[in-house]
Design a protein around this motif. Structure first.
Motif, mmCIF file in Angstrom:
data_model
loop_
_atom_site.group_PDB
_atom_site.id
_atom_site.type_symbol
_atom_site.label_atom_id
_atom_site.label_comp_id
_atom_site.label_asym_id
_atom_site.label_seq_id
_atom_site.Cartn_x
_atom_site.Cartn_y
_atom_site.Cartn_z
ATOM 1 N N CYS A 82 1.381 -1.218 -0.475
ATOM 2 C CA CYS A 82 -0.298 -0.062 -0.103
ATOM 3 C C CYS A 82 0.538 1.604 0.331
ATOM 4 O O CYS A 82 1.607 1.357 0.592
ATOM 5 C CB CYS A 82 -0.878 -0.210 1.412
ATOM 6 S SG CYS A 82 -2.085 -1.113 1.680
ATOM 7 N N LEU A 113 0.761 5.664 0.561
ATOM 8 C CA LEU A 113 0.169 5.997 1.462
ATOM 9 C C LEU A 113 1.082 7.700 1.638
ATOM 10 O O LEU A 113 2.671 7.481 0.807
ATOM 11 C CB LEU A 113 0.513 6.055 3.331
ATOM 12 C CG LEU A 113 0.166 4.415 3.029
ATOM 13 C CD1 LEU A 113 0.068 4.360 5.069
ATOM 14 C CD2 LEU A 113 -1.739 3.724 3.021
ATOM 15 N N GLU A 126 -7.800 -1.158 7.585
ATOM 16 C CA GLU A 126 -8.174 -0.177 7.828
ATOM 17 C C GLU A 126 -7.778 1.156 8.149
ATOM 18 O O GLU A 126 -7.929 1.845 8.767
ATOM 19 C CB GLU A 126 -9.507 -0.766 8.680
ATOM 20 C CG GLU A 126 -10.829 -1.299 7.496
ATOM 21 C CD GLU A 126 -12.040 -2.165 8.367
ATOM 22 O OE1 GLU A 126 -11.260 -2.521 10.440
ATOM 23 O OE2 GLU A 126 -12.388 -2.609 8.088
ATOM 24 N N GLU A 131 -5.970 3.738 6.119
ATOM 25 C CA GLU A 131 -6.764 4.471 5.254
ATOM 26 C C GLU A 131 -6.068 6.241 5.829
ATOM 27 O O GLU A 131 -5.679 6.378 6.442
ATOM 28 C CB GLU A 131 -8.163 4.281 5.577
ATOM 29 C CG GLU A 131 -8.631 3.047 5.612
ATOM 30 C CD GLU A 131 -8.902 2.802 3.690
ATOM 31 O OE1 GLU A 131 -8.290 3.608 3.108
ATOM 32 O OE2 GLU A 131 -9.768 1.687 3.270
ATOM 33 N N PRO A 132 -6.292 7.323 4.751
ATOM 34 C CA PRO A 132 -6.632 6.092 3.257
ATOM 35 C C PRO A 132 -5.679 6.243 2.480
ATOM 36 O O PRO A 132 -4.593 6.199 3.288
ATOM 37 C CB PRO A 132 -6.907 7.665 2.507
ATOM 38 C CG PRO A 132 -6.269 9.087 3.638
ATOM 39 C CD PRO A 132 -6.483 8.358 4.830
#
Length: 442
Positions: free
Chosen positions: A301, A303, A370, A373-374
């Protein structure tokens, strides 16, 4: 090019490179072949960023991600315990001269919907919101026992037989609550299942000691991470091999592994035959010699912010114990950032991983996702967890295990140690690495 070698290594994954480095240092003539044009194999760091989008067949990257060459993205993200086995191997081989490390800034555990700092010292315990007053006292007593424990000195055992008393019995002796047992077992001792509770407590005591010793060296967390990503380590071992006469062939297909009376004789690559006495490889080169024992799901991910409730650190590790989610496997989160020269300025890379338990592996990562996020962009992969069918002593083909879901290297080091012992018939070198080199780690 010489056609006769003591050992041929297929693949430039971390385990294969470490083993070839150890073999080269011991005087063996080693040839390394990789079908990929880059080092690292399954554990590579992908750069530039455009290559990662190509690998996952995704359009991009957008211009907002900065220059592609500023990114080095680990396909499998793991940290080093600063007094752990991997650091000792790097010291022994002197590969550390090719690497720069940075301390990971935080170690956290998930409980009751929140992220908490992992306490591993008396000071941390006093400040922790994971425990009440009485649990803090009990935890500190156990911690003191573990830190003073010496397997060679029965006086430090306090009437506990480390080889017969189970970890469950040890925890009961200190009257620890279930919540305390949970974070000790999974976030400090780093066990990945509940089976440790019914095994001899000596293993858990050693793991608590390892975590605490690693933390005392670095203060913010017990973990280290190399600048420019984990892909630097296989490249470091490639340099070491070159210094000692090892040969590397990248971007080269392997046509056949030639056998003679059930024993490896040679490797045929692009029509050329390279003879060897032993072969080391990752599972992708010998699909008929491995079996599937599970699946690992990972999400890489991107970020543009630090993870919430981690005091805005640039790097951290988070463990979600299985019991928090009624699972059989923990969920692991590792976070690195531009501070480690692996991302553009202001950007973070978080990897969420676990052992898949359902037919919808990505959904199993949701509790970890979760927390992040985001998320700017996400790349999800599901890979088989493969193990060798036999120990290799007859065929002289030694196959590594696939990388597990944990975000530390201790389990991978056990595989390296086991393979080394089978390759050489001894673990004397590892005894030296893991014990005599301890005094060099400060």
């Amino acid at each position: 090019m010489e056609q006769e070698y003591d050992i041929i290594v297929l693949g430039t994954g971390l385990k294969e490179c470490i083993l070839s480095g150890l073999m080269t240092l011991s005087g063996k003539k080693v040839l390394h072949i990789d079908k990929n044009p880059y080092y690292g194999g399954e554990s590579a760091s992908i750069s530039p960023l455009e290559e990662l989008y190509k690998k996952f067949k995704t359009p991009g990257p957008p211009k907002s991600m900065g220059r592609g060459k500023e990114w080095n993205v680990d396909l499998i993200s793991k940290f080093f315990l600063s007094t752990g086995q991997m650091v000792k191997i790097l010291l022994h081989t002197e590969v550390t001269r090719y690497l720069d490390f940075k301390v990971v800034e935080g170690s956290y555990v998930y409980k009751g919907g929140k992220v908490h700092k992992v306490p591993a010292s008396e000071k941390d315990a006093d400040a922790s919101d994971l425990m009440g007053m009485f649990d803090k006292r009990r935890f500190k007593k156990l911690l003191l026992f573990a830190l003073n424990f010496d397997i060679r000195n029965p006086r430090t055992h306090h009437d506990v037989d480390p080889h017969k008393t189970t970890t469950r019995e040890l925890f009961h002796r200190y009257d620890l609550g279930l919540d305390v047992i949970e974070f000790i077992g999974h976030a400090i001792a780093l066990h990945n299942s509940e089976s440790y509770l019914d095994r001899p407590c000596v293993e858990t005591i050693s793991r608590i000691r390892l975590y605490s010793d690693s933390l005392s060296c670095r203060n913010t967390s017990p973990y280290l991470y190399p600048l420019y990503g984990l892909g630097e380590i296989p490249q470091g071992f490639a340099r070491l091999n070159a210094e000692y006469g090892g040969t590397f062939l990248l971007n080269r297909a392997v046509d056949e592994i030639v056998m003679d009376s059930g024993k490896v004789k040679a490797v045929k690559s692009e029509g050329k035959l390279f003879h060897c006495k032993q072969l080391i490889c990752d599972p992708s080169y010998v699909p008929n010699r491995v079996r599937k024992v599970g699946r690992v799901v990972r999400a890489i991910c991107f970020l543009n912010h630090p993870v919430k409730h981690t005091h805005d650190v640039s790097s951290c590790q988070i463990i979600i114990p299985q019991t928090q989610l009624n699972r059989k496997s923990d969920i692991y989160i590792s976070v690195v950032s531009f501070a480690h020269n692996v991302a553009s300025d202001g950007m973070y890379i978080a990897t969420v991983s676990t052992t898949a338990e359902t037919t919808n592996p990505e959904k199993e990562l949701q509790p970890g996702l979760e927390l992040l996020e985001p998320i700017v962009h996400k790349f999800v992969s599901v890979s088989n967890l493969l193990v060798p069918n036999e120990d290799g002593k007859k065929s002289q083909i030694f196959v590594s295990r696939s990388y597990d879901a944990t975000n530390h290297f201790e389990t991978e080091c056990e595989d390296i140690k086991d393979m080394y012992q089978r390759l050489t018939g001894t673990d004397e070198t590892f005894y030296f690495i893991l014990y005599y080199l301890s005094s060099y780690i400060d």
